[in-house]
Design an enzyme around this catalytic site. Structure first.
Site: not given
Ligand code: DGL
Length: 237
Positions: A73, A182-183, A10
């Site tokens: 992600c 979003c994780t 991620d």
């Molecule tokens: N954690 C990610 C997701 O699930 C990405 C967050 C990012 O870098 O914008 O979308």
């Protein structure tokens, strides 16, 4: 060489929420977690930029002999997983998608989907709404520009303020569910719940874990040793 590790990546700490679930379900497996903080936020990258970033990570993980790759992600999954499956035909990928289906199946009436601008604009996210939403349900897609990077790099106060300003316009919408698409967002759960105390918060982490277990089992790739697995952390800062 023995391919006995699972690769997870991620844009930083977000996917650790998934890694924790995986570890619980698969205690004997070895994991490599790649935290790509340097390229955070993924949510504002163009498709070409993001695809190049994720291909580099996939190739690094493959050189480390992983047997399966978890894209922890939502942004990288909704935008790139189809292209990754085409490019790396022999690699098993498990992606993370906003849990829109779960919210619809549970019959929530007014659901906010919080996700990065990249995820909100991805064709796959719109497909998930079209395929699952019933007529009496409303789904509000909310691009949370800046929230993942505030969680990655900011203070608790900044996270709280960001959450509050993003959610303020839905105060009178009778919101009963919020999908954390979003994780990174599970880290902001308490602030999201403060804004909507009676809403149910839904993330896709359990679904990802189920799919990993299923694919390892089907492909005969489960680690058969009885020793406790290890986690190797790689930080790209
Ligand atoms: N954690 C990610 C997701 O699930 C990405 C967050 C990012 O870098 O914008 O979308």
């Amino acid at each position: 060489m023995n391919n006995n590790k699972i690769g997870v990546f991620d844009s930083g700490i977000g996917g650790i929420t998934i890694l924790n679930e995986l570890k619980k379900a698969l205690p004997n497996e070895n994991f490599i977690y790649y935290a790509d903080s340097k390229n955070n936020p993924y949510g504002n990258k163009t498709l070409d930029e993001l695809f190049e970033i994720v291909c580099n990570i996939v190739e690094k993980l493959l050189r480390m002999n992983v047997k399966l790759i978890v894209i922890a992600c939502n942004t990288a999954t909704t935008k790139c997983i189809k292209m990754l499956r085409e490019k790396y035909k022999n690699t098993i990928f498990v992606g993370t998608e906003p849990a829109i289906k779960v919210a619809c199946d549970k019959d929530f009436k007014n659901t906010i989907v919080m996700a990065t601008p990249g995820t909100i604009n991805a064709e796959r996210t719109h497909e998930l709404v079209i395929n699952n939403k019933k007529e009496n349900q409303k789904i509000y897609l909310l691009p949370c520009d800046g929230l993942a990077d505030t969680i990655e790099f900011g203070t608790e106060k900044q996270i709280k303020e960001k959450v509050s300003s993003l959610l303020s316009k839905y105060k009178n919408y009778n919101i009963d569910a919020i999908v954390l698409g979003c994780t990174h967002y599970p880290y902001a759960k308490k602030y999201i719940s403060e804004e909507f105390p009676s809403a149910t918060l839904i993330d896709g982490n359990k679904g990802v874990t189920k799919q990993v277990v299923k694919l390892l089992t089907e492909n005969n790739l489960l680690n058969s040793t009885n020793t406790k697995g290890k986690i190797e952390m790689i930080y790209n800062k």
